[in-house]
Each structure stands twice: as C-alpha cells, then as structure tokens.
Design a protein around this motif. Sequence first.
Motif, PDB file in Angstrom:
ATOM      1  N   LEU A   1       0.847  -1.194   0.000  1.00 24.60           N
ATOM      2  CA  LEU A   1       0.000   0.000   0.000  1.00 24.60           C
ATOM      3  C   LEU A   1       0.879   1.240   0.000  1.00 24.60           C
ATOM      4  N   PRO A   2       0.673   2.135  -0.955  1.00 22.96           N
ATOM      5  CA  PRO A   2       1.439   3.386  -0.938  1.00 22.96           C
ATOM      6  C   PRO A   2       0.934   4.263   0.202  1.00 22.96           C
ATOM      7  N   PHE A   3       1.841   4.919   0.918  1.00 20.65           N
ATOM      8  CA  PHE A   3       1.390   5.757   2.021  1.00 20.65           C
ATOM      9  C   PHE A   3       2.355   6.880   2.306  1.00 20.65           C
ATOM     10  N   ASP A   4       1.786   7.977   2.818  1.00 17.35           N
ATOM     11  CA  ASP A   4       2.533   9.080   3.403  1.00 17.35           C
ATOM     12  C   ASP A   4       2.284   8.977   4.890  1.00 17.35           C
ATOM     13  N   ARG A   5       3.292   9.242   5.689  1.00 18.16           N
ATOM     14  CA  ARG A   5       3.210   9.042   7.133  1.00 18.16           C
ATOM     15  C   ARG A   5       3.035  10.368   7.855  1.00 18.16           C
TER      16      ARG A   5
ATOM     17  N   LEU B   1      -1.362  -7.008  12.370  1.00 17.34           N
ATOM     18  CA  LEU B   1      -0.042  -7.399  11.876  1.00 17.34           C
ATOM     19  C   LEU B   1       0.087  -8.905  11.666  1.00 17.34           C
ATOM     20  N   LYS B   2      -0.802  -9.674  12.270  1.00 19.09           N
ATOM     21  CA  LYS B   2      -0.783 -11.125  12.078  1.00 19.09           C
ATOM     22  C   LYS B   2      -1.445 -11.535  10.769  1.00 19.09           C
ATOM     23  N   MET B   3      -2.160 -10.603  10.124  1.00 21.77           N
ATOM     24  CA  MET B   3      -2.844 -10.904   8.870  1.00 21.77           C
ATOM     25  C   MET B   3      -1.818 -11.135   7.765  1.00 21.77           C
ATOM     26  N   ASN B   4      -2.099 -12.084   6.923  1.00 23.24           N
ATOM     27  CA  ASN B   4      -1.255 -12.363   5.774  1.00 23.24           C
ATOM     28  C   ASN B   4      -1.220 -11.126   4.877  1.00 23.24           C
ATOM     29  N   THR B   5      -0.031 -10.744   4.416  1.00 21.95           N
ATOM     30  CA  THR B   5       0.103  -9.510   3.634  1.00 21.95           C
ATOM     31  C   THR B   5      -0.639  -9.580   2.300  1.00 21.95           C
ATOM     32  N   LEU B   6      -0.677 -10.747   1.678  1.00 21.37           N
ATOM     33  CA  LEU B   6      -1.414 -10.881   0.418  1.00 21.37           C
ATOM     34  C   LEU B   6      -2.910 -10.678   0.655  1.00 21.37           C
ATOM     35  N   GLU B   7      -3.428 -11.242   1.746  1.00 24.30           N
ATOM     36  CA  GLU B   7      -4.843 -11.049   2.069  1.00 24.30           C
ATOM     37  C   GLU B   7      -5.141  -9.561   2.300  1.00 24.30           C
ATOM     38  N   ALA B   8      -4.272  -8.882   3.034  1.00 30.01           N
ATOM     39  CA  ALA B   8      -4.467  -7.456   3.298  1.00 30.01           C
ATOM     40  C   ALA B   8      -4.468  -6.668   1.983  1.00 30.01           C
ATOM     41  N   ARG B   9      -3.533  -6.983   1.099  1.00 31.57           N
ATOM     42  CA  ARG B   9      -3.458  -6.290  -0.194  1.00 31.57           C
ATOM     43  C   ARG B   9      -4.731  -6.509  -1.003  1.00 31.57           C
ATOM     44  N   MET B  10      -5.212  -7.746  -1.045  1.00 35.77           N
ATOM     45  CA  MET B  10      -6.410  -8.064  -1.815  1.00 35.77           C
ATOM     46  C   MET B  10      -7.645  -7.371  -1.213  1.00 35.77           C
ATOM     47  N   ARG B  11      -7.739  -7.330   0.117  1.00 35.06           N
ATOM     48  CA  ARG B  11      -8.866  -6.642   0.759  1.00 35.06           C
ATOM     49  C   ARG B  11      -8.848  -5.149   0.410  1.00 35.06           C
ATOM     50  N   ALA B  12      -7.676  -4.532   0.528  1.00 36.69           N
ATOM     51  CA  ALA B  12      -7.559  -3.101   0.240  1.00 36.69           C
ATOM     52  C   ALA B  12      -7.904  -2.813  -1.221  1.00 36.69           C
ATOM     53  N   CYS B  13      -7.432  -3.639  -2.124  1.00 40.74           N
ATOM     54  CA  CYS B  13      -7.729  -3.440  -3.549  1.00 40.74           C
ATOM     55  C   CYS B  13      -9.220  -3.583  -3.822  1.00 40.74           C
ATOM     56  N   ALA B  14      -9.844  -4.602  -3.244  1.00 39.83           N
ATOM     57  CA  ALA B  14     -11.275  -4.822  -3.468  1.00 39.83           C
ATOM     58  C   ALA B  14     -12.092  -3.657  -2.920  1.00 39.83           C
ATOM     59  N   MET B  15     -11.762  -3.206  -1.719  1.00 41.88           N
ATOM     60  CA  MET B  15     -12.497  -2.081  -1.136  1.00 41.88           C
ATOM     61  C   MET B  15     -12.271  -0.812  -1.949  1.00 41.88           C
ATOM     62  N   SER B  16     -11.046  -0.605  -2.410  1.00 45.63           N
ATOM     63  CA  SER B  16     -10.707   0.570  -3.198  1.00 45.63           C
ATOM     64  C   SER B  16     -11.515   0.597  -4.489  1.00 45.63           C
ATOM     65  N   GLU B  17     -11.624  -0.531  -5.148  1.00 51.13           N
ATOM     66  CA  GLU B  17     -12.407  -0.607  -6.385  1.00 51.13           C
ATOM     67  C   GLU B  17     -13.878  -0.342  -6.129  1.00 51.13           C
ATOM     68  N   ARG B  18     -14.424  -0.931  -5.062  1.00 50.85           N
ATOM     69  CA  ARG B  18     -15.842  -0.736  -4.748  1.00 50.85           C
ATOM     70  C   ARG B  18     -16.159   0.723  -4.443  1.00 50.85           C
ATOM     71  N   MET B  19     -15.186   1.428  -3.863  1.00 52.09           N
ATOM     72  CA  MET B  19     -15.413   2.827  -3.508  1.00 52.09           C
ATOM     73  C   MET B  19     -15.123   3.770  -4.677  1.00 52.09           C
ATOM     74  N   GLY B  20     -14.640   3.228  -5.787  1.00 48.55           N
ATOM     75  CA  GLY B  20     -14.359   4.063  -6.946  1.00 48.55           C
ATOM     76  C   GLY B  20     -13.185   4.992  -6.728  1.00 48.55           C
ATOM     77  N   ALA B  21     -12.090   4.464  -6.193  1.00 48.11           N
ATOM     78  CA  ALA B  21     -10.908   5.271  -5.902  1.00 48.11           C
ATOM     79  C   ALA B  21     -10.431   5.998  -7.155  1.00 48.11           C
ATOM     80  N   SER B  22      -9.910   7.216  -6.968  1.00 47.99           N
ATOM     81  CA  SER B  22      -9.434   8.013  -8.105  1.00 47.99           C
ATOM     82  C   SER B  22      -8.220   7.367  -8.759  1.00 47.99           C
ATOM     83  N   THR B  23      -7.428   6.646  -7.992  1.00 50.71           N
ATOM     84  CA  THR B  23      -6.285   5.912  -8.523  1.00 50.71           C
ATOM     85  C   THR B  23      -6.428   4.457  -8.100  1.00 50.71           C
ATOM     86  N   PRO B  24      -6.965   3.607  -8.975  1.00 53.69           N
ATOM     87  CA  PRO B  24      -7.178   2.216  -8.586  1.00 53.69           C
ATOM     88  C   PRO B  24      -5.867   1.553  -8.168  1.00 53.69           C
TER      89      PRO B  24
END
Length: 128
Positions: free
Chosen positions: A21-25, A98-121
Amino acid sequence: MVHFGDSVAEAKLTWLQLVGLPFDRRKISEAYVTDLGSSGDPFDILLVSGGDQVRIRRFLRINKPLLNGKLKIALMPSSKPRDRALLLSAGFDDVFDLKMNTLEARMRACAMSERMGASTPMRVRDVA
C-alpha cells in the motif's frame, strides 16, 4: 497513514511495505491533530495506526466530516475480536492486524478501493 505513538510503529511500516500500500506518514499526538488535507495531495485510503482503539475511534469521530468517501482502515499491532468490532462499528471499513497475511491485506484493500471508486485504482502485483 496517521499513527499515534506506539512501540511497534516501525514493524507496522515494514508490514505495510510488504502489503504494497502506498502511504505518506503523519504523526498524531494528543496536543495536535494534523490537517489531513495540508499536503495538497488527494488520498483515497486513510490508514490509522495505533494500539489504543479508544484513541483511534476518537480520531475517526473528530475527523468524520473530512473522511466522507474515503476508505478508512485501522491498523493494530494485535487485536481481539471485540476491539475489531468496536472499530468497525465506529465507521472503519476494515481492521488490519499485523498477524494478517500480507497478500490477504493487499487483496482486501484493492477490493475495497475498487468498490469505492478510488481516483487511482490500486494494482495488485506478485499474486501467485
């Protein structure tokens, strides 16, 4: 990503890099609440990191008007089902542990992002 000071902040950053996930801190303290729009860069996903779910819920409540249409994910070092349920009922779209599998986290974030119509998928890379 905004985070409240905690002892595992660096471990969370490493985990997020593995998720992809790209992020600014931005740091948050009791005496100062950052202006989420001050960077001028639009964002689609807000990651709120910390171990104190009461403070995380308070942050979400205070900033609720600024977060309409944004994907809100809480990142906890380790969480119990009750903590996750409280954060979800407070308005978070998901709670990552932090115990969540990183691939699962990535897939969840991508799916939610798509459903919300993110400006940058988000794109998922390195999926086996």
